[in-house]
Design a protein around this motif. Structure first.
Motif, mmCIF file in Angstrom:
data_model
loop_
_atom_site.group_PDB
_atom_site.id
_atom_site.type_symbol
_atom_site.label_atom_id
_atom_site.label_comp_id
_atom_site.label_asym_id
_atom_site.label_seq_id
_atom_site.Cartn_x
_atom_site.Cartn_y
_atom_site.Cartn_z
ATOM 1 N N ARG A 107 0.822 -1.212 0.000
ATOM 2 C CA ARG A 107 0.000 0.000 0.000
ATOM 3 C C ARG A 107 0.855 1.260 0.000
ATOM 4 O O ARG A 107 0.488 2.264 -0.607
ATOM 5 N N VAL A 237 -20.861 -4.941 9.328
ATOM 6 C CA VAL A 237 -20.074 -5.896 10.102
ATOM 7 C C VAL A 237 -20.783 -6.134 11.424
ATOM 8 O O VAL A 237 -21.162 -5.184 12.121
ATOM 9 N N LEU A 239 -20.998 -7.092 15.270
ATOM 10 C CA LEU A 239 -20.129 -7.062 16.443
ATOM 11 C C LEU A 239 -20.891 -7.702 17.604
ATOM 12 O O LEU A 239 -22.053 -8.076 17.441
ATOM 13 N N GLY A 251 -16.038 6.358 7.801
ATOM 14 C CA GLY A 251 -15.296 6.976 8.897
ATOM 15 C C GLY A 251 -16.217 7.357 10.042
ATOM 16 O O GLY A 251 -15.917 7.109 11.213
ATOM 17 N N MET A 254 -17.325 4.271 11.907
ATOM 18 C CA MET A 254 -16.277 3.803 12.820
ATOM 19 C C MET A 254 -16.192 4.697 14.056
ATOM 20 O O MET A 254 -16.098 4.222 15.182
ATOM 21 N N ALA A 255 -16.256 6.010 13.818
ATOM 22 C CA ALA A 255 -16.155 6.964 14.929
ATOM 23 C C ALA A 255 -17.334 6.794 15.889
ATOM 24 O O ALA A 255 -17.199 6.986 17.098
ATOM 25 N N LEU A 257 -18.943 3.960 16.571
ATOM 26 C CA LEU A 257 -18.650 2.779 17.402
ATOM 27 C C LEU A 257 -17.683 3.173 18.518
ATOM 28 O O LEU A 257 -17.859 2.794 19.678
ATOM 29 N N ASP A 258 -16.657 3.932 18.132
ATOM 30 C CA ASP A 258 -15.655 4.352 19.115
ATOM 31 C C ASP A 258 -16.303 5.174 20.225
ATOM 32 O O ASP A 258 -15.963 5.042 21.396
ATOM 33 N N GLN A 261 -18.151 2.997 22.682
ATOM 34 C CA GLN A 261 -17.200 2.349 23.575
ATOM 35 C C GLN A 261 -16.636 3.343 24.604
ATOM 36 O O GLN A 261 -16.468 3.004 25.767
ATOM 37 N N PHE A 270 -21.382 -2.542 12.747
ATOM 38 C CA PHE A 270 -20.917 -1.418 11.926
ATOM 39 C C PHE A 270 -21.850 -1.354 10.731
ATOM 40 O O PHE A 270 -22.069 -2.366 10.075
ATOM 41 N N GLU B 210 -7.460 6.414 10.134
ATOM 42 C CA GLU B 210 -8.272 5.267 10.540
ATOM 43 C C GLU B 210 -7.435 4.009 10.483
ATOM 44 O O GLU B 210 -6.284 4.032 10.012
ATOM 45 N N ILE B 211 -8.009 2.905 10.948
ATOM 46 C CA ILE B 211 -7.300 1.622 10.921
ATOM 47 C C ILE B 211 -6.960 1.224 9.487
ATOM 48 O O ILE B 211 -7.565 1.705 8.539
ATOM 49 N N GLY B 212 -5.984 0.331 9.347
ATOM 50 C CA GLY B 212 -5.614 -0.201 8.029
ATOM 51 C C GLY B 212 -4.332 0.420 7.500
ATOM 52 O O GLY B 212 -4.113 1.618 7.643
ATOM 53 N N TYR B 233 -6.707 12.625 14.941
ATOM 54 C CA TYR B 233 -7.811 11.797 15.438
ATOM 55 C C TYR B 233 -7.920 10.597 14.509
ATOM 56 O O TYR B 233 -7.965 10.745 13.287
ATOM 57 N N LEU B 234 -7.952 9.413 15.079
ATOM 58 C CA LEU B 234 -8.027 8.195 14.270
ATOM 59 C C LEU B 234 -9.265 7.396 14.649
ATOM 60 O O LEU B 234 -9.569 7.229 15.826
ATOM 61 N N ALA B 235 -9.953 6.889 13.638
ATOM 62 C CA ALA B 235 -11.174 6.127 13.874
ATOM 63 C C ALA B 235 -10.903 4.638 13.770
ATOM 64 O O ALA B 235 -10.033 4.217 13.004
ATOM 65 N N GLY B 236 -11.645 3.851 14.540
ATOM 66 C CA GLY B 236 -11.569 2.405 14.401
ATOM 67 C C GLY B 236 -11.108 1.679 15.657
ATOM 68 O O GLY B 236 -10.739 0.515 15.599
ATOM 69 N N ARG B 237 -11.166 2.392 16.810
ATOM 70 C CA ARG B 237 -10.753 1.783 18.076
ATOM 71 C C ARG B 237 -11.567 0.506 18.354
ATOM 72 O O ARG B 237 -11.047 -0.470 18.863
ATOM 73 N N ALA B 238 -12.851 0.556 17.993
ATOM 74 C CA ALA B 238 -13.743 -0.569 18.320
ATOM 75 C C ALA B 238 -13.808 -1.606 17.205
ATOM 76 O O ALA B 238 -14.596 -2.536 17.266
ATOM 77 N N PRO B 240 -13.015 -4.778 14.944
ATOM 78 C CA PRO B 240 -12.369 -6.081 15.110
ATOM 79 C C PRO B 240 -11.363 -6.340 13.988
ATOM 80 O O PRO B 240 -11.481 -5.762 12.909
ATOM 81 N N LYS B 243 -11.819 -7.540 9.574
ATOM 82 C CA LYS B 243 -13.081 -7.091 8.971
ATOM 83 C C LYS B 243 -12.873 -5.755 8.293
ATOM 84 O O LYS B 243 -12.270 -4.853 8.863
ATOM 85 N N MET B 245 -13.986 -2.291 7.398
ATOM 86 C CA MET B 245 -14.955 -1.360 7.966
ATOM 87 C C MET B 245 -15.373 -0.343 6.894
ATOM 88 O O MET B 245 -14.980 0.827 6.918
ATOM 89 N N ALA B 250 -9.794 0.023 5.107
ATOM 90 C CA ALA B 250 -9.900 0.058 6.565
ATOM 91 C C ALA B 250 -10.022 -1.349 7.121
ATOM 92 O O ALA B 250 -11.110 -1.830 7.430
ATOM 93 N N MET B 276 -11.521 11.310 20.597
ATOM 94 C CA MET B 276 -12.852 11.473 20.024
ATOM 95 C C MET B 276 -12.886 12.695 19.096
ATOM 96 O O MET B 276 -12.174 13.673 19.325
ATOM 97 N N PRO B 277 -13.726 12.640 18.067
ATOM 98 C CA PRO B 277 -13.721 13.732 17.074
ATOM 99 C C PRO B 277 -14.048 15.104 17.673
ATOM 100 O O PRO B 277 -13.509 16.116 17.220
#
Lengths: 370, 290
Positions: A107, A237, A239, A251, A254-255, A257-258, A261, A270, B210-212, B233-238, B240, B243, B245, B250, B276-277
């Protein structure tokens, strides 16, 4: 989209890469039959996860009776969370040495990457870097035979194996390009009687390119619900939490979900309803969430191209048809916010403008429902 | 001041007669973007929103002096459209479509190294420069305002959320750029940070990741060179592992692309990482005050 080992090997064979004789087996009887045809076999669980050997997903059988017995035990077993429904019975190979080879996309370099190692048979992540030969490919040129020879040389191969390996690199790259692979991997690439043979294979095809590969078998590894939502064209997805979530854009989803949590809740899914979805797909997506029977539903919309009044209408449509029998928290801001909020308010639904407040509220409601 | 896109750029729209092309041409014109032409094979001679339509990029460039193109054609035709733009000397190409095959993206971004074109995307919301009143993209017009903050993001709606919260806190933007959500894209965080480094108007940069992949980890190494405060700020803490996203890119694969690894790298190189955003605006304000 991942392919099962037997599918991946079918494609390798089409490109002239040697594989062992094998049969797909779905019953103990078929396993016995396979041993009669092939002699001693390895029975290999067809699951879309690596490291199955260690987890008991590869077993051997010398006789038809043993084949039936082993298959009886393996079929239906749970392997790293995957149910085993099919076995691949493959002639047992007297392996002398195990190599590794893969072609994948780097990538960062934005180029194809060929990786090979003479320490095959284990996950490549567990092989130390100095034992891996890595070479990028210029996509405008592709892999010419010299490229394969140089890699074979770097691995210290000789004679027949040197020649076979060089040719295999060219073929594997052709599969990567022509089949739009994200990953094509042979591990182990076995040396048997002085010749190379693909003892295992992984092939992941780029979902975005499936339209030009009608000949490739379709595999959806998602749960039943995931498959259902994928069919309506949405990213979904599952969960293990209890707060169902819908947001617009990957995005944002995802945010969201975060955020759940962050406030001590557990998201159930998701779901990206799309960056510019209209009433119907949004209603369909929300309808799916209702069927999951969550403790609460959180809808988080930042209307850019998505219009807040469309989202509000989708919510009302679902409430007035299938009904929404669980607490619903809606956060709605952006394009046509006033109209959307007014529609919801008229129907007695409060709309939040702050994402944090909405997420906290949804977590609170889910806890009350315990 | 701005990066990538200024008011000097004359913009064409490839796929201007489709629904998306039409709608966003209207939005771009409304924002102030100098859209000078559109391309739609066999529709040449017509017009969309008063913008002349041509049969080819070649014809459009010859007639309008276009320097930039935004691509709205369906994904299977995107490679053709991108190459047509590159081979005709278009400097800046914004690729909006999602689901372009990765092999096509690889060909596009590698060819761009030779032609010298700058590719934004694919699967991006585009680029907007509020000072210049110019945008090439699908982002809503009303959420941005001119100011000292550069924003680079992988995700569209999440970047809207953050840009809007910045604007509401009276923290305007120089340029907001979408790298896109695909595994292979024209830009990385580093190439965009390099641009922000040379833009005197940009005093602080917000990274929305974000993740990935490992674009954030790679970018972390560059932060000391950047010499400007960075809020991430990065998204994807939760999310799995294993998968996808939503975005093709991602995904946590074989232990790579986790949020922990990205946050750790960015923090180690001096970025202010928020969880958080809605914490971004305050962090930017503090960074600017220092």
């Amino acid at each position: 989209m991942k392919q099962y080992e037997y599918m991946a090997k079918g494609i390798l064979a089409q490109y002239g890469i040697p594989i062992a004789p094998g049969q797909l087996v779905e019953s103990p009887d078929a396993a016995a039959e396979a041993v009669r045809d092939l002699g001693p076999v390895a029975l290999k669980a067809q699951v879309l996860v690596g490291g199955r050997g260690k987890a008991g997903g590869i077993q051997f059988a010398q006789t038809p009776q043993e084949g039936a017995h082993v298959a009886q035990h393996m079929l239906g077993m749970l392997l790293k969370g995957y149910r085993v429904e099919k076995l691949y019975a493959e002639q047992k190979l007297p392996i002398e040495k195990e190599l590794y080879i893969s072609v994948t996309t780097d990538r960062n370099a934005k180029k194809p990457l060929v990786m090979a190692s003479s320490a095959g048979g284990v996950e490549i992540e567990d092989v130390s870097d100095d034992q891996i030969v890595k070479r990028h490919v210029d996509p405008a040129i592709g892999v010419l035979p010299y490229f394969g020879r140089e890699m074979a040389q770097a691995l210290g191969l000789h004679d027949v194996v040197f020649k076979e390996f060089s040719e295999l690199v060219v073929k594997l790259y052709r599969i990567y390009r022509e089949k739009d692979a994200e990953l094509v991997e042979i591990n182990p690439l076995a040396v048997v009687d002085g010749h190379l043979i693909a003892a295992d294979a992984r092939l992941n095809i780029d979902d975005s390119a499936l339209y030009r590969h009608q000949d490739v078998a379709r595999v959806d590894e998602g749960s039943d619900l995931e498959q259902k939502v994928h069919e309506i064209g949405l990213a979904y997805v599952e969960l293990d939490g209890d707060i169902a979530v819908m947001a617009n854009g990957a995005g944002m989803a995802m945010a969201t979900l975060d955020a759940i949590q962050y406030f001590g809740g557990r998201p159930a899914n998701f779901l990206d309803a799309g960056g510019g979805a209209s009433v119907e797909p949004t209603a369909e997506a929300l309808g799916v969430l209702v069927t999951m029977k969550p403790k609460a539903i959180l809808v988080n919309i930042f209307g850019g191209i998505t219009r807040c009044d469309d989202v509000a209408q989708a919510i009302l449509q679902v409430r007035n048809t299938v009904g929404i029998p669980v607490p619903l928290v809606v956060r709605l801001v952006g394009t046509n916010e006033k109209e959307g909020v007014a529609l919801l308010n008229e129907a007695g639904i409060q709309a939040y403008s702050d994402m944090a407040e909405a997420a906290e509220r949804a977590v609170g409601l889910a806890k009350e429902a315990l | 001041m701005a990066i990538l896109l200024t008011h000097q750029d004359r913009v064409i729209v490839q796929g201007i007669t489709g629904n998306q092309g039409r709608f966003h041409t209207r939005q771009m014109l409304a924002y102030g973007t100098p859209v000078v032409g559109g391309v739609s094979p066999t529709k040449g001679g017509s017009n969309v929103e008063g913008v002349p339509v041509f049969d080819s990029v070649k014809e459009a460039v010859e007639n309008t002096g276009a320097t930039a193109s935004i691509v709205f054609v369906p994904a299977p035709f995107a490679k053709d459209a991108a190459f047509e733009a590159m081979e005709n000397g278009v400097r800046l190409i914004v690729m909006i479509p999602e689901h372009i095959p990765v092999q096509d993206s690889i060909d596009i971004v590698n060819r761009a190294k030779t032609t010298g074109s700058t590719i934004i995307g694919p699967n991006t919301f585009g680029v907007i420069s509020p000072h210049e009143r110019s945008k090439m993209g699908i982002m809503p017009n009303h959420i941005y305002q001119p100011g000292p903050v550069g924003v680079v993001a992988r995700s569209g709606t999440l970047s809207y959320e953050i840009a809007f919260s910045l604007s509401q806190s009276d923290l305007g933007q120089t340029t907001v750029v979408g790298m896109g959500g695909d595994p292979v894209a024209g830009q990385t965080f580093i190439t965009i940070l390099e641009q922000f480094r040379h833009d005197p108007a940009t005093q602080c940069v917000v990274m929305v990741g974000e993740i990935g992949g490992s674009a954030e980890e790679e970018a972390a190494e560059y932060l000391s060179v950047l010499g400007k405060p960075v809020v991430a700020y990065l998204a994807g803490r939760a999310a799995p592992a294993g998968k996808r996203m939503g975005h093709a890119g991602a995904i946590i694969e074989r232990g790579k692309g986790t949020l922990e690894s990205k946050e750790k790298a960015l923090k180690a190189h001096g970025a202010e990482v928020v969880t958080m955003p809605w914490q971004v605006a305050d962090a930017v304000r503090s960074a600017l005050a220092r």
